[in-house]
Design a protein around this motif. Structure first.
Motif, PDB file in Angstrom:
ATOM      1  N   THR A  48       0.889  -1.260  -0.008  1.00 57.95           N
ATOM      2  CA  THR A  48      -0.044  -0.233  -0.259  1.00 57.95           C
ATOM      3  C   THR A  48       0.522   1.294   0.048  1.00 57.95           C
ATOM      4  OG1 THR A  48      -0.440   0.194   2.478  1.00 57.95           O
ATOM      5  CG2 THR A  48      -2.095  -1.489   1.258  1.00 57.95           C
ATOM      6  N   GLY A  49       2.229   1.091  -0.114  1.00 56.22           N
ATOM      7  CA  GLY A  49       2.946   2.140  -0.152  1.00 56.22           C
ATOM      8  C   GLY A  49       2.924   3.180  -1.325  1.00 56.22           C
ATOM      9  N   LYS A  50       2.982   4.042  -0.599  1.00 58.62           N
ATOM     10  CA  LYS A  50       3.273   5.541  -1.895  1.00 58.62           C
ATOM     11  C   LYS A  50       4.297   5.874  -2.542  1.00 58.62           C
ATOM     12  CE  LYS A  50      -2.238   5.884  -0.890  1.00 58.62           C
ATOM     13  NZ  LYS A  50      -2.916   5.417  -2.351  1.00 58.62           N
ATOM     14  N   THR A  51       5.662   6.281  -2.018  1.00 59.05           N
ATOM     15  CA  THR A  51       6.592   6.454  -2.061  1.00 59.05           C
ATOM     16  C   THR A  51       7.107   5.175  -1.940  1.00 59.05           C
ATOM     17  OG1 THR A  51       7.542   6.630   0.316  1.00 59.05           O
ATOM     18  CG2 THR A  51       5.906   7.891  -0.590  1.00 59.05           C
ATOM     19  N   VAL A  52       8.370   5.441  -2.251  1.00 59.04           N
ATOM     20  CA  VAL A  52       9.550   4.134  -2.622  1.00 59.04           C
ATOM     21  C   VAL A  52       9.727   3.855  -1.297  1.00 59.04           C
ATOM     22  CG1 VAL A  52      11.790   3.546  -3.536  1.00 59.04           C
ATOM     23  CG2 VAL A  52      10.374   5.144  -4.698  1.00 59.04           C
ATOM     24  N   GLU A  53      10.962   4.868  -0.434  1.00 60.28           N
ATOM     25  CA  GLU A  53      10.667   4.411   0.878  1.00 60.28           C
ATOM     26  C   GLU A  53       9.883   3.046   1.630  1.00 60.28           C
ATOM     27  OE1 GLU A  53      12.369   6.381   4.787  1.00 60.28           O
ATOM     28  OE2 GLU A  53      11.271   7.513   3.528  1.00 60.28           O
ATOM     29  N   GLU A  54       7.875   3.724   1.468  1.00 60.77           N
ATOM     30  CA  GLU A  54       7.296   2.876   1.821  1.00 60.77           C
ATOM     31  C   GLU A  54       6.867   1.562   0.894  1.00 60.77           C
ATOM     32  OE1 GLU A  54       4.780   6.663   3.544  1.00 60.77           O
ATOM     33  OE2 GLU A  54       3.786   5.234   1.601  1.00 60.77           O
ATOM     34  N   ALA A  55       7.707   1.478  -0.135  1.00 57.21           N
ATOM     35  CA  ALA A  55       7.583   0.394  -1.038  1.00 57.21           C
ATOM     36  C   ALA A  55       8.325  -0.712  -0.391  1.00 57.21           C
ATOM     37  CB  ALA A  55       6.723   0.334  -2.764  1.00 57.21           C
ATOM     38  N   ILE A  56       9.474  -0.292  -0.093  1.00 60.79           N
ATOM     39  CA  ILE A  56      10.734  -0.722   0.005  1.00 60.79           C
ATOM     40  C   ILE A  56      10.577  -1.593   1.743  1.00 60.79           C
ATOM     41  CG2 ILE A  56      13.041  -1.373   0.628  1.00 60.79           C
ATOM     42  CD1 ILE A  56      13.759   0.420  -2.133  1.00 60.79           C
ATOM     43  N   GLU A  57      10.238  -0.883   2.402  1.00 58.64           N
ATOM     44  CA  GLU A  57       9.596  -1.573   4.009  1.00 58.64           C
ATOM     45  C   GLU A  57       8.724  -2.313   3.897  1.00 58.64           C
ATOM     46  OE1 GLU A  57       8.744   1.116   8.001  1.00 58.64           O
ATOM     47  OE2 GLU A  57       8.002   2.188   6.500  1.00 58.64           O
ATOM     48  N   GLN A  58       7.796  -1.703   2.905  1.00 56.72           N
ATOM     49  CA  GLN A  58       6.865  -3.516   3.129  1.00 56.72           C
ATOM     50  C   GLN A  58       7.052  -4.717   2.549  1.00 56.72           C
ATOM     51  OE1 GLN A  58       2.420  -1.903   2.012  1.00 56.72           O
ATOM     52  NE2 GLN A  58       3.212  -0.007   2.617  1.00 56.72           N
ATOM     53  N   ASP A  59       7.721  -4.877   1.824  1.00 59.77           N
ATOM     54  CA  ASP A  59       8.061  -5.554   0.760  1.00 59.77           C
ATOM     55  C   ASP A  59       7.378  -6.770   0.255  1.00 59.77           C
ATOM     56  OD1 ASP A  59      10.899  -7.451  -0.024  1.00 59.77           O
ATOM     57  OD2 ASP A  59      10.549  -8.677   2.010  1.00 59.77           O
ATOM     58  N   VAL A  60       6.336  -6.023  -0.153  1.00 57.66           N
ATOM     59  CA  VAL A  60       5.222  -7.499  -0.876  1.00 57.66           C
ATOM     60  C   VAL A  60       4.977  -6.477  -1.884  1.00 57.66           C
ATOM     61  CG1 VAL A  60       4.868  -8.490   1.054  1.00 57.66           C
ATOM     62  CG2 VAL A  60       3.432  -6.231   0.186  1.00 57.66           C
ATOM     63  N   PHE A 107       4.474  -7.484  -8.693  1.00 58.78           N
ATOM     64  CA  PHE A 107       6.222  -6.721  -8.588  1.00 58.78           C
ATOM     65  C   PHE A 107       6.372  -6.132  -6.902  1.00 58.78           C
ATOM     66  CE2 PHE A 107       6.402  -7.997 -12.895  1.00 58.78           C
ATOM     67  CZ  PHE A 107       7.964  -8.646 -13.156  1.00 58.78           C
ATOM     68  N   LYS A 108       7.687  -6.318  -6.459  1.00 59.11           N
ATOM     69  CA  LYS A 108       7.837  -5.282  -5.669  1.00 59.11           C
ATOM     70  C   LYS A 108       9.538  -3.980  -5.887  1.00 59.11           C
ATOM     71  CE  LYS A 108      10.586  -9.150  -3.368  1.00 59.11           C
ATOM     72  NZ  LYS A 108      10.116  -9.358  -1.569  1.00 59.11           N
ATOM     73  N   VAL A 109       9.307  -3.359  -5.101  1.00 56.71           N
ATOM     74  CA  VAL A 109      10.356  -2.878  -4.836  1.00 56.71           C
ATOM     75  C   VAL A 109      11.758  -2.978  -4.057  1.00 56.71           C
ATOM     76  CG1 VAL A 109      11.307  -0.068  -4.535  1.00 56.71           C
ATOM     77  CG2 VAL A 109       9.084  -0.552  -5.824  1.00 56.71           C
ATOM     78  N   VAL A 110      12.585  -2.964  -4.468  1.00 55.60           N
ATOM     79  CA  VAL A 110      13.782  -3.544  -3.682  1.00 55.60           C
ATOM     80  C   VAL A 110      14.936  -2.697  -3.809  1.00 55.60           C
ATOM     81  CG1 VAL A 110      13.413  -6.227  -4.281  1.00 55.60           C
ATOM     82  CG2 VAL A 110      14.896  -5.178  -5.933  1.00 55.60           C
ATOM     83  N   LYS A 111      15.895  -2.791  -2.927  1.00 55.40           N
ATOM     84  CA  LYS A 111      16.916  -1.782  -3.146  1.00 55.40           C
ATOM     85  C   LYS A 111      18.488  -2.586  -3.271  1.00 55.40           C
ATOM     86  CE  LYS A 111      16.588   0.718   1.752  1.00 55.40           C
ATOM     87  NZ  LYS A 111      17.640   1.218   3.100  1.00 55.40           N
TER      88      LYS A 111
END
Length: 402
Positions: free
Chosen positions: A70-82, A104-108
């Protein structure tokens, strides 16, 4: 009264010992042989452990399928890791937009690194789809993007040529150097027997600043999982090997799944048509399209890299010129690694098939990038190839657009 002898005779003793030895031998074989109880127990334990690991992986996937990002930002998306349930637009720290594909999910790149912004190369990872889980792609933004709070650059989606200093010339749909074009379905000459983009106009529309605002390219050259190399059709297998036939849909790998993961074998020994088929079928019936790399996607990626790094990457040749990096330069020493904006090996390792077309009657396909086997090849260069040139030093890369 006569005395009775209740002992055993020497012969009976010997026979008893022999029988006991035979029984001991049988017991040892039963316990330790290839089909012995202990061996079977070890094998059963290993199978049980693998099954448990696979079950845990499947359960995690099922859990994730019910827990979407449900992340709206890159940081939130990475933190949720789903993964995201549907194509979703998020923003980086400077307000740049990224559209994340469904599933897809966003990863570092490295968990210890700071949260990346668009200029660093946003990486998304397949977290859902069978066979391709773990595959990674990098976002190439289109339009106006911010490198910082005060610096802005514009990335126009187009075909480009670059001079020796890396300065670009927008070529659009022009025929470059009188030879190179990106064919549409209506103007393609089928006699050339090469595969073209599924719909280049659809790609240009969907990847535009007005639509998705960008597209994805494979983070790595295409890789192959769970396959073996069939050398029966290859002349002189190894560094100088090549396909010695005329089948336009040939690949040297038996079985296998197309992925873009770091630890797998690069998919070389493949014809241009087969590379196109593999790319198009990587994701079918999804909310996004997969295809073989086209000239708009390749050139715009170079432009993006140059604008955010101030580096002449257009004229970079391969950093590994002595041997094939079968698992990409990510497996080489740091000095030989070709990684920029989180994208690997556009300048190095393998020459890459594209859907761009040449007016040469025989060599109707265009390869891009540098290759370990020829230091004269460089990132923005174009080379004409025959569609069945399935050599050890030619691979491909997949593009995604939404």
């Amino acid at each position: 009264m006569k005395n009775k002898n209740n002992g055993i005779t020497l012969i009976a003793l010997v026979i008893t010992i022999i029988v006991l030895l035979i029984l001991a031998g049988v017991a040892i074989v039963t316990l330790t042989g290839d089909n012995g109880i202990l061996t079977k127990a070890v094998t059963a334990k290993e199978k049980t452990q693998k099954a448990a690991e696979e079950e845990a992986r499947k359960l995690k996937i099922l859990e994730n399928m019910g827990t979407y990002n449900t992340g709206k930002t890159v940081e939130e998306a990475i933190e949720q890791d789903v993964p995201y349930e549907k194509n979703t637009q998020i923003v980086d720290e400077f307000g740049n937009k990224i559209t994340v594909p469904a599933g897809f999910k966003v990863v570092k790149d490295n968990p210890a690194d700071p949260t990346p912004s668009v200029k660093d190369g946003i990486v998304v990872q397949d977290a859902t789809y069978k066979g391709t889980i773990g595959s990674e792609f990098v976002w190439i933004p289109v339009g106006e993007i911010k490198k910082s709070e005060t610096e802005t650059v514009t990335i126009n989606l187009s075909r480009y040529t670059f001079d020796s200093e890396g300065n670009e010339t927008d070529q659009g749909a022009n025929t470059i150097n009188n030879y190179y074009t990106e064919d549409t379905q209506t103007n393609h000459n089928s006699d050339c027997k090469n595969s073209i983009a599924t719909d280049i106009e659809d790609f240009k529309l969907k990847a535009s600043a007005e639509k998705s605002g960008g597209y994805y390219i494979g983070r790595y050259e295409a890789r192959v999982d769970n396959a073996t190399l069939d050398e029966t059709e290859i002349r002189n297998p190894g560094p100088n090997g090549s396909y010695n036939g005329s089948d336009t849909m040939w690949t040297g790998y038996v079985g296998g799944q197309l992925v873009t993961k770091p630890d797998s074998q690069v998919w070389n020994y493949v014809t241009q048509n087969k590379a196109s088929e593999l790319s198009k079928s990587m994701y079918i019936g999804k909310t996004f399209t997969s295809d073989l790399m086209n000239s708009y996607a390749w050139d715009t990626a170079i432009l993006f890299i140059q604008k955010v790094t101030n580096r002449n990457y257009a004229n970079q040749n391969s950093l590994n010129t002595d041997d094939i990096a079968n698992q990409g330069t990510n497996k080489l020493l740091t000095s030989n690694q070709d990684k920029i904006c989180n994208i690997w090996d556009m300048a190095s390792n393998f020459y890459e098939w594209t859907t761009e077309t040449s007016s040469y009657s025989i060599n109707s396909c265009i390869g891009r990038g540098g290759t370990y086997s020829n230091s004269n090849n460089y990132t923005s260069g174009r080379g004409s190839l025959v569609t069945t040139a399935a050599n050890c030093d030619i691979a491909f890369r997949t593009v995604l657009y939404l």
